[in-house]
Every structure is written in structure tokens, then in C-alpha cells.
Scaffold this active site. Structure first.
Site, PDB file in Angstrom:
ATOM      1  N   GLU A 111       0.874  -1.168   0.000  1.00 28.27           N
ATOM      2  CA  GLU A 111       0.000   0.000   0.000  1.00 28.27           C
ATOM      3  C   GLU A 111       0.918   1.227   0.000  1.00 28.27           C
ATOM      4  O   GLU A 111       1.783   1.345   0.863  1.00 28.27           O
ATOM      5  CB  GLU A 111      -0.874  -0.002   1.264  1.00 28.27           C
ATOM      6  CG  GLU A 111      -1.872   1.140   1.237  1.00 28.27           C
ATOM      7  CD  GLU A 111      -2.766   1.189   2.467  1.00 28.27           C
ATOM      8  OE1 GLU A 111      -2.772   0.232   3.266  1.00 28.27           O
ATOM      9  OE2 GLU A 111      -3.451   2.213   2.614  1.00 28.27           O
ATOM     10  N   ARG A 162       5.064 -12.613   9.933  1.00 30.36           N
ATOM     11  CA  ARG A 162       5.794 -11.421   9.545  1.00 30.36           C
ATOM     12  C   ARG A 162       7.125 -11.345  10.279  1.00 30.36           C
ATOM     13  O   ARG A 162       7.334 -12.007  11.300  1.00 30.36           O
ATOM     14  CB  ARG A 162       4.970 -10.167   9.808  1.00 30.36           C
ATOM     15  CG  ARG A 162       4.632  -9.911  11.268  1.00 30.36           C
ATOM     16  CD  ARG A 162       3.990  -8.536  11.439  1.00 30.36           C
ATOM     17  NE  ARG A 162       2.944  -8.266  10.457  1.00 30.36           N
ATOM     18  CZ  ARG A 162       2.911  -7.170   9.683  1.00 30.36           C
ATOM     19  NH1 ARG A 162       3.834  -6.264   9.777  1.00 30.36           N
ATOM     20  NH2 ARG A 162       1.929  -6.979   8.846  1.00 30.36           N
ATOM     21  N   LYS A 219       4.286   0.850  10.072  1.00 30.86           N
ATOM     22  CA  LYS A 219       4.333   2.061   9.249  1.00 30.86           C
ATOM     23  C   LYS A 219       3.834   3.279  10.018  1.00 30.86           C
ATOM     24  O   LYS A 219       4.328   4.381   9.821  1.00 30.86           O
ATOM     25  CB  LYS A 219       3.433   1.875   8.027  1.00 30.86           C
ATOM     26  CG  LYS A 219       4.112   1.231   6.849  1.00 30.86           C
ATOM     27  CD  LYS A 219       3.160   1.319   5.667  1.00 30.86           C
ATOM     28  CE  LYS A 219       3.462   0.256   4.637  1.00 30.86           C
ATOM     29  NZ  LYS A 219       2.377   0.098   3.680  1.00 30.86           N
TER      30      LYS A 219
HETATM   31  P1  ATP Z   1       0.048  -1.498   7.161  1.00 28.39           P
HETATM   32  O1  ATP Z   1      -0.919  -2.648   7.197  1.00 28.39           O
HETATM   33  O2  ATP Z   1       0.495  -0.961   8.484  1.00 28.39           O
HETATM   34  O3  ATP Z   1      -0.246  -0.462   6.149  1.00 28.39           O
HETATM   35  P2  ATP Z   1       1.804  -3.388   6.012  1.00 28.39           P
HETATM   36  O4  ATP Z   1       3.098  -3.591   6.698  1.00 28.39           O
HETATM   37  O5  ATP Z   1       0.808  -4.445   5.999  1.00 28.39           O
HETATM   38  O6  ATP Z   1       1.385  -2.077   6.657  1.00 28.39           O
HETATM   39  P3  ATP Z   1       1.617  -3.283   3.136  1.00 28.39           P
HETATM   40  O7  ATP Z   1       2.069  -2.207   2.242  1.00 28.39           O
HETATM   41  O8  ATP Z   1       0.185  -3.644   3.131  1.00 28.39           O
HETATM   42  O9  ATP Z   1       2.065  -2.853   4.569  1.00 28.39           O
HETATM   43  O10 ATP Z   1       2.517  -4.568   2.934  1.00 28.39           O
HETATM   44  C1  ATP Z   1       2.826  -5.082   1.667  1.00 28.39           C
HETATM   45  C2  ATP Z   1       3.199  -6.527   1.778  1.00 28.39           C
HETATM   46  O11 ATP Z   1       4.307  -6.692   2.658  1.00 28.39           O
HETATM   47  C3  ATP Z   1       2.066  -7.333   2.359  1.00 28.39           C
HETATM   48  O12 ATP Z   1       1.941  -8.528   1.606  1.00 28.39           O
HETATM   49  C4  ATP Z   1       2.487  -7.625   3.765  1.00 28.39           C
HETATM   50  O13 ATP Z   1       1.965  -8.831   4.204  1.00 28.39           O
HETATM   51  C5  ATP Z   1       4.020  -7.651   3.652  1.00 28.39           C
HETATM   52  N1  ATP Z   1       4.623  -7.267   4.914  1.00 28.39           N
HETATM   53  C6  ATP Z   1       4.410  -6.135   5.615  1.00 28.39           C
HETATM   54  N2  ATP Z   1       5.102  -6.126   6.764  1.00 28.39           N
HETATM   55  C7  ATP Z   1       5.790  -7.293   6.807  1.00 28.39           C
HETATM   56  C8  ATP Z   1       6.700  -7.899   7.758  1.00 28.39           C
HETATM   57  N3  ATP Z   1       7.039  -7.281   8.895  1.00 28.39           N
HETATM   58  N4  ATP Z   1       7.212  -9.105   7.455  1.00 28.39           N
HETATM   59  C9  ATP Z   1       6.883  -9.729   6.306  1.00 28.39           C
HETATM   60  N5  ATP Z   1       6.041  -9.221   5.390  1.00 28.39           N
HETATM   61  C10 ATP Z   1       5.493  -8.021   5.622  1.00 28.39           C
HETATM   62 MG    MG Z   2      -1.310  -3.949   4.817  1.00 31.01          MG
END
Ligand code: ATP
Ligand code: MG
Length: 555
Positions: free
Chosen positions: A29, A254, A264
Site C-alpha cells: 500500500e 511477519r 508504518k
Molecule cells: P500497514 O498494514 O500498516 O499499512 P503493512 O506492513 O501491511 O502495513 P503493506 O504495504 O500492506 O504494509 O505490505 C505489503 C506486503 O508486505 C504485504 O503482503 C504484507 O503482508 C508484507 N509485509 C508487511 N510487513 C511485513 C513484515 N514485517 N514481514 C513480512 N512481510 C510483511
Molecule cells: Mg497492509
């Protein structure tokens, strides 16, 4: 790439012919910069595609117009590319699917599987109830198809204010899984989107957009983090009701890392409140920060490989990441001499104005890197803490009456100490032994210590930024009641040293070059601020490898 449960699923799907080839995607995102956790996901999704001869898409999950910006899109592109992955022409946006998603929503309405609800967000939450008791149905749940279609079209046309109505899937208000209790599909939001502008005033929710976007792109394996496990039945329900290509969602744990925050939301706050210097502050776990810190992309890929992929939540030691960085830098970084806290050293028996060229090895791990000339002369700089007037036991560096080896040069002996009015040592005076050129002692006497130095005539002044973990505590998300986590940022996480003395070969380093300062650590010429006139170096990591040491101790 190592084997893990997701690789097993893929191998099975290929072996049984369920899929002739695989397609994965990385779906960020664009509401912030990517971090090391995203790197795990990127390495896995692109890595699996590469390993099995498939493809991986980059898809921006841009369904939330109020938090998303072009700046983030650009940074994400840069970071994925920098990590070494290529999505070729497959750059997609959930917003490109808004029209298709809208048509599918009408299809569900016509099938009696979706309805417009006039309850407020608050009331909807309340009707859903707690997970351990059935929810209550909305009084608007049984609107006719015609009424729902009419209202939904008018929602799109902009007739209603924000928050006045939503479109919900009609599933089961008593479902044990709360996600299936008539989830919201669309909300009204009169906001300008970074790509679609003002074309839309209704926006799809994540659950309604994600699976369908995967389906449009014919993703075979839709890999996401564990918090979406409970959303999978809904993911599958939408795809099934629409009768479209069914991707398979698979969840993994994660990445969490010690001594840093990763969410984030928290990273954004650190940036907005200027606790750090921006998204690329070298103390942040953002990809941009790690890049500016001097981490090589190969080290991050190696780290992602080593931590593996599981369904077990856990926290990885920062020391392991740093270990991967050291291993890579040890192979590739050129060695140079830099004095961070300079003390004057004079070779009293060396003629003034005379110099000798010595050959310094550029990288003992890489023979092809060769040598460079360094000039030795009467006036040198050494590290302040490489001299002690009253040395403790086991101090093998310079002290009154003692000998030490100057790297690539000669063995010198301290014969005099000069102090200022305050009693502080400002100069150390030595003699040199001409028979020890290159560091050897032909008479076989033992000289234990070797220290680095820079000739005063050639030294270039530099700024050196010493970085330490942003949080001294291993788990900064674990905060005592009443304490704001941001106050736990370690003020010692950045120490700036001015007036460091570095060899001339360092001034000409290009921004981003990675170098070992002998005995001091790995450094990089700062990507933003380094110039030949005003050299600036960031410490990437120290030389001390606490991870390797722990491993050794553990046997
Ligand atoms: P938020 O939900 O706080 O906006 P997010 O970390 O989920 O943040 P996204 O941009 O939705 O952010 O994440 C993109 C991809 O990265 C998703 O598939 C998510 O599952 C993966 N991802 C995010 N954080 C992690 C992490 N700490 N470890 C592994 N994969 C991650
Ligand atoms: Mg997300």
C-alpha cells in the site's frame, strides 16, 4: 532458495499440474516507505517466481485515497529495484480495477448477495457483536435488489455524504468468523485519489479489492502475513460467488526485529515529528534507511534467506542482520585508514618535508583489489585512544617508552608526550626503527600492537556519523503503561564526529561506496551529503560481530 512450506505447496501444484506456471505478487500500500519486513516479502515473492520459472507482479494496493501519495509509489519502485528484483512491465494498481470491482459489486447485488446499509460505522460494529456471540442483522438488510442497485448507483454518483451509507456483502451475521458477518465492501469518501483523481467517491475496502485484484492478474499463490488468516474465508467467498479465477491465499509469519519499531504508523510518526532525519534516516529499518546506512542489497537478500519462512511468530535479532552485512562487506569493501578522534604523532627522527611511499593492501579478502600508495612522513594523525599515558594491563597500543607498529609502515617508540595548559595530551613524539619498514622486526622482538594512522600532509577532514540502534531496549513495542514509546528513542543513536582525518583516497569516494575503516568499522560515503570537498561517512556496522560470537559460544 531454501525449501519451506510455501515452496512445498508450489512444488506440489506444479507436480500435479494444477498450475503449469506460477504467478505471485508483491502488493504494497503506497502509504509509507518499505521496511526490512517488506524486504522479506519481496525476496520471497520474487524469489519463488524466479526459482520456479514464474513471474511476480508489483501491485500497488491503492484503495485508500487519504493516506496515499506518489512519493511513496516512487520510493517503493526504487526500493524493489535496488533490492535486485525486476517486475518488467507488470506494474499494476488496484485503482486500475475500480471499474471492474464496481461491476462485480453490482453483480453481487443482483444475485441478492450485497446490500446498501444506512447504519453508521459505529452501529455496524455494534451490530456485529463480539466474536463469541452472534451478531444482529441490520434493519436495511432485506432491501430489494432494485432498491440496492438504485442506492449503490447513487452512492457512486455522489448523491450522499461521507459515512452515510455503505455497501455490505450479505453473508451471515451469526458466523463464528466475524469477518463473514456482512463485511463492508464500499464506503463513501469524497477524496481525491493520487491516480484516479475525483472520478470516484466510493472506495473499495481491502477485503473486496485484494482477492479480486489477485484474480484479475491470475495470481496462483497470493502470499500474505498471518493477520489475514481469518480473512481467507471471505477472500474465498468473494471469488466463489463471482465465479472468477480462484487464487490461493497462503499466510506466513511477519518479520519482527529487535531494537526497532516496524509498523508504518510508528515510522511515519518518527518522520513527521522529526525524531529522525526523514524516511531514509540510517537508523530506520526502512529500505531507504538501510541503503543510506550502507547495507548491501545482497546482505539483505542473504538475511531474508537465512530467517526462512514459517507460520511461527517470532523476533529476529538485529545482530543476525548485522552479521549478514559484515559477511558481505568483508568480501567487497576496500580497506582504508581513517582517524576519527585525531591525536598528533611526530616522528622526531624523520626529516621534515620528506615522505616515503608505502604500499597498502586494498582488500586482504580479494587479491585482485591490489594495493594503493600511502605517504609516510614526520607528521601523522593517530586515534586518541591508541595512546594512554598510564596503560592498564593488556593494553598493547602506544604508551610512554613503548613500541607500536604503524600499519604498512614502521615500528615507532614513544619518547615524549606534549600536553596543553589543561594537562591534556596534544602530541605524542616518537622515534622510528628504520629496519622495520613494512612492519616486520628483523631482530625478532615482539611488537604486539598495530595501529592505523594518516599522514598530516595528505589528510582530508571529514565528518563521520556513528549510528547505533534507534532503541536501546530490545523490544521498543513493549512500553510501560503511561509511557509514550517515542520517548524511548536513544539520544545516543547518532553521534556526529567532525574534523576526522581520512586518507585522500576517501575524499574521492563516490556517494554510496562501501569501505572498511581499518580497525574501526564499515562505513559508506553518505548518499545525500558526501562531496569531495566535504566528505561525510556513515558507520554501517562496527567490526565486532556479536552474532558470530554467540553462535560460537553456543557451539
Ligand atoms: P500497514 O498494514 O500498516 O499499512 P503493512 O506492513 O501491511 O502495513 P503493506 O504495504 O500492506 O504494509 O505490505 C505489503 C506486503 O508486505 C504485504 O503482503 C504484507 O503482508 C508484507 N509485509 C508487511 N510487513 C511485513 C513484515 N514485517 N514481514 C513480512 N512481510 C510483511
Ligand atoms: Mg497492509
Amino acid at each position: 532458495m531454501a525449501s519451506h512450506f510455501i515452496a512445498d505447496i508450489i512444488e506440489n501444484d506444479l507436480a500435479t499440474g494444477k498450475h503449469p506456471t506460477i504467478r505471485t505478487r508483491f502488493p504494497p500500500e503506497p502509504n509509507g516507505y518499505l521496511h526490512i519486513g517488506h524486504a522479506k516479502s519481496i525476496c520471497m515473492n520474487f524469489g519463488l517466481a524466479a526459482k520456479y520459472g514464474g513471474t511476480c507482479n508489483l501491485r500497488f494496493d491503492d484503495t485508500n485515497p487519504t493516506k496515499e501519495e506518489e512519493e511513496y509509489v516512487a520510493s517503493i519502485r526504487e526500493d524493489v529495484r535496488w533490492l535486485g528484483f525486476d517486475w518488467e512491465e507488470r506494474e499494476y494498481y488496484a485503482s486500475d480495477y475500480f471499474e471492474q470491482l464496481y461491476l462485480w459489486a453490482e453483480q453481487l447485488i443482483e444475485a441478492g448477495k450485497a446490500y446498501v446499509d444506512d447504519l453508521s460505522v459505529e452501529e455496524i460494529r455494534e451490530h456485529r457483536g463480539p466474536w463469541n456471540a452472534p451478531g444482529r442483522e441490520s434493519p436495511y438488510r432485506n432491501r430489494t435488489v432494485a432498491e440496492n442497485l438504485d442506492l449503490f448507483r447513487r452512492m457512486r454518483a455522489g448523491e450522499f455524504p461521507d459515512g452515510s451509507r455503505v455497501l455490505r456483502a450479505k453473508i451471515d451475521m451469526a458466523a463464528g468468523n466475524v469477518n463473514l458477518r456482512d463485511p463492508v465492501m464500499y464506503r463513501i469518501l469524497h477524496a481525491t485519489h493520487h491516480r484516479t483523481g475525483d472520478a470516484w467517491c466510493i472506495y473499495p475496502m481491502y477485503d473486496w479489492a485484494h482477492g479480486q485484484s489477485d484474480s484479475i492478474e491470475k495470481i496462483t499463490h497470493s502470499i500474505c502475513t498471518l493477520e489475514f488468516e481469518d480473512h481467507r474465508p471471505l477472500y474465498d467467498w468473494f471469488v466463489r460467488e463471482l465465479g472468477i479465477w480462484p487464487p490461493r491465499q497462503i499466510e506466513f509469519a511477519r518479520l519482527n526485529l529487535t531494537h526497532t519499531v516496524m509498523s508504518k504508523r510508528k515510522l511515519l510518526r518518527l518522520v513527521e515529528e522529526k525524531v529522525v532525519a526523514g524516511w531514509d534516516d540510517p537508523r530506520l529499518p526502512t529500505i531507504a534507511g538501510l541503503r543510506r546506512r550502507g547495507y548491501p542489497p545482497a546482505a539483505i537478500r542473504d538475511f531474508a534467506e537465512r530467517i526462512g519462512v514459517t507460520k511461527q511468530e517470532g523476533t529476529v535479532e538485529l545482530a543476525l542482520l548485522e552479521h549478514c552485512v559484515r559477511e558481505e562487506l568483508n568480501r567487497v569493501a576496500a580497506r582504508r585508514m581513517a582517524v576519527l578522534r585525531p591525536l598528533r604523532l611526530t616522528i622526531v627522527d624523520w626529516p621534515e618535508g620528506e615522505f616515503e611511499e608505502l604500499a597498502a593492501i586494498n582488500n586482504p579478502e580479494d587479491e585482485t583489489a591490489g594495493t594503493r600508495p600511502v605517504r609516510f612522513g614526520r607528521d601523522l594523525w593517530i586515534e586518541r585512544d591508541d595512546f594512554l599515558e598510564e596503560p592498564p594491563k593488556k593494553y598493547f597500543r602506544l604508551a610512554p617508552g613503548r613500541e607500536v607498529r604503524l600499519r604498512w609502515g614502521y615500528v615507532v617508540k614513544c619518547v615524549e608526550v606534549v600536553k596543553d595548559a589543561a594537562g591534556e595530551v596534544v602530541e605524542v613524539r616518537c622515534t622510528h626503527d628504520p629496519a622495520t619498514k613494512g612492519g616486520g622486526t628483523p631482530d625478532g622482538r615482539r611488537v604486539q600492537g598495530t595501529i592505523h594512522w594518516v599522514a598530516a600532509a595528505d589528510a582530508v577532514d571529514a565528518e563521520v556519523r556513528l549510528y547505533n540502534p534507534l532503541f536501546a531496549a530490545a523490544d521498543p513495542d513493549d512500553v510501560p503503561d503511561g509511557v509514550d514509546w517515542i520517548t524511548l528513542v536513544d539520544p545516543g543513536s547518532l553521534e556526529i564526529l567532525a574534523g576526522c582525518k581520512v586518507e585522500p583516497a576517501l575524499a574521492t569516494a563516490a556517494p554510496g561506496d562501501r569501505i572498511q575503516f581499518e580497525r574501526t568499522g564499515y562505513f559508506t560515503a553518505d548518499l545525500a551529503d558526501h562531496t569531495p570537498e566535504r566528505p561525510v561517512f556513515n558507520r554501517t556496522v562496527t567490526l565486532r560481530d556479536s552474532w558470530a560470537k554467540e553462535q560460537k559460544k553456543a557451539g
